[in-house]
Design a protein around this motif. Structure first.
Motif, short mmCIF file in Angstrom:
data_model
loop_
_atom_site.label_atom_id
_atom_site.label_comp_id
_atom_site.label_asym_id
_atom_site.label_seq_id
_atom_site.Cartn_x
_atom_site.Cartn_y
_atom_site.Cartn_z
N LYS A 94 -2.88 3.03 7.99
CA LYS A 94 -1.91 2.93 9.09
C LYS A 94 -2.40 1.93 10.14
N ARG A 95 -3.71 1.94 10.45
CA ARG A 95 -4.26 0.98 11.41
C ARG A 95 -4.05 -0.45 10.93
N ARG A 96 -4.33 -0.68 9.66
CA ARG A 96 -4.16 -2.03 9.11
C ARG A 96 -2.70 -2.46 9.17
N GLU A 97 -1.81 -1.53 8.89
CA GLU A 97 -0.38 -1.84 8.94
C GLU A 97 0.02 -2.17 10.38
N ARG A 98 -0.40 -1.37 11.33
CA ARG A 98 -0.04 -1.60 12.74
C ARG A 98 -0.64 -2.89 13.27
N ASN A 99 -1.82 -3.26 12.79
CA ASN A 99 -2.48 -4.49 13.25
C ASN A 99 -2.03 -5.72 12.50
N GLY A 100 -1.13 -5.56 11.52
CA GLY A 100 -0.63 -6.70 10.78
C GLY A 100 -1.50 -7.12 9.61
N GLY A 101 -2.51 -6.33 9.29
CA GLY A 101 -3.39 -6.65 8.17
C GLY A 101 -2.73 -6.45 6.82
N ILE A 102 -1.78 -5.53 6.76
CA ILE A 102 -0.97 -5.32 5.56
C ILE A 102 0.48 -5.10 5.99
N SER A 103 1.40 -5.42 5.12
CA SER A 103 2.82 -5.23 5.44
C SER A 103 3.18 -3.76 5.38
N ALA A 104 4.31 -3.41 5.97
CA ALA A 104 4.78 -2.03 5.93
C ALA A 104 5.00 -1.58 4.48
N ALA A 105 5.55 -2.46 3.66
CA ALA A 105 5.79 -2.12 2.25
C ALA A 105 4.47 -1.90 1.51
N ASP A 106 3.50 -2.77 1.75
CA ASP A 106 2.20 -2.59 1.11
C ASP A 106 1.50 -1.34 1.62
N GLY A 107 1.66 -1.04 2.90
CA GLY A 107 1.08 0.17 3.47
C GLY A 107 1.66 1.42 2.83
N GLU A 108 2.97 1.43 2.67
CA GLU A 108 3.63 2.59 2.05
C GLU A 108 3.20 2.72 0.59
N ALA A 109 3.13 1.62 -0.13
CA ALA A 109 2.69 1.66 -1.53
C ALA A 109 1.25 2.17 -1.62
N ALA A 110 0.39 1.70 -0.73
CA ALA A 110 -1.01 2.12 -0.75
C ALA A 110 -1.12 3.62 -0.45
N ARG A 111 -0.34 4.12 0.51
CA ARG A 111 -0.39 5.55 0.83
C ARG A 111 0.14 6.39 -0.32
N ASN A 112 1.11 5.90 -1.06
CA ASN A 112 1.60 6.63 -2.23
C ASN A 112 0.53 6.70 -3.32
N ILE A 113 -0.17 5.59 -3.54
CA ILE A 113 -1.26 5.58 -4.52
C ILE A 113 -2.39 6.48 -4.04
N LEU A 114 -2.65 6.48 -2.74
CA LEU A 114 -3.68 7.34 -2.16
C LEU A 114 -3.42 8.80 -2.52
N ARG A 115 -2.20 9.25 -2.39
CA ARG A 115 -1.87 10.65 -2.71
C ARG A 115 -2.21 10.97 -4.17
#
Length: 151
Positions: A51-72
């Motif tokens: 979430k920090r990386r997404e908020r800071n622009g390090g990853i896109s919102a779509a990539d952040g959501e995909a990463a969190r889904n894989i995390l689960r």
């Protein structure tokens, strides 16, 4: 038999491409699920990092959501050491012996309690955090630094 305990700095490398990611992916592909260990708090730490990386622009919102889904999915496949009273007490003791932050102490304490529970198994502590690796080494763990493995 060797098991691998991944702290949050190592586990996050499965979800974002950074130095050490290739090493962690190879390690996880070569290791049976029942030999992959994390603290029960690690998925939350990684979620926060994503979430920090997404908020800071390090990853896109779509990539952040995909990463969190894989995390689960990946977190559910790991053996998770609960944050129980034994882990909390071990973390307190670690803070007396080493210069660690509370989250780092909880990571190492979870590995220590897991080692006590799974006697006879070698547990390799995997971390990208130098201070935490040094403390793990002093606590008699073999340590693995994923970035060094790629050099």
């Amino acid at each position: 038999m060797t098991c691998y305990f991944l702290d949050a700095t190592a586990f996050v490398k499965l979800f974002v491409q950074e130095a050490g990611t290739d090493t962690i992916i190879r390690l996880m592909e070569a290791t049976e699920d029942n030999r992959k260990l994390i603290s029960a708090g690690t998925p939350l730490e990684v979620y926060a990092a994503l979430k920090r990386r997404e908020r800071n622009g390090g990853i896109s919102a779509a990539d952040g959501e995909a990463a969190r889904n894989i995390l689960r999915v990946e977190a559910a496949r790991m053996v998770q050491q609960p944050l129980n009273p034994a882990v909390l007490e071990a973390a307190r003791q670690l803070l007396d012996r080493h210069e660690l932050r509370s989250a780092e102490a909880l990571q190492l304490a979870a590995a220590i309690v897991a080692r006590e529970m799974f006697q006879g198994l070698e547990i390799v502590f995997v971390s990208a955090d130098a201070r935490l690796r040094e403390a793990a080494h002093k606590e008699h763990f073999e340590v693995l630094e994923p970035v060094d493995q790629e050099a």
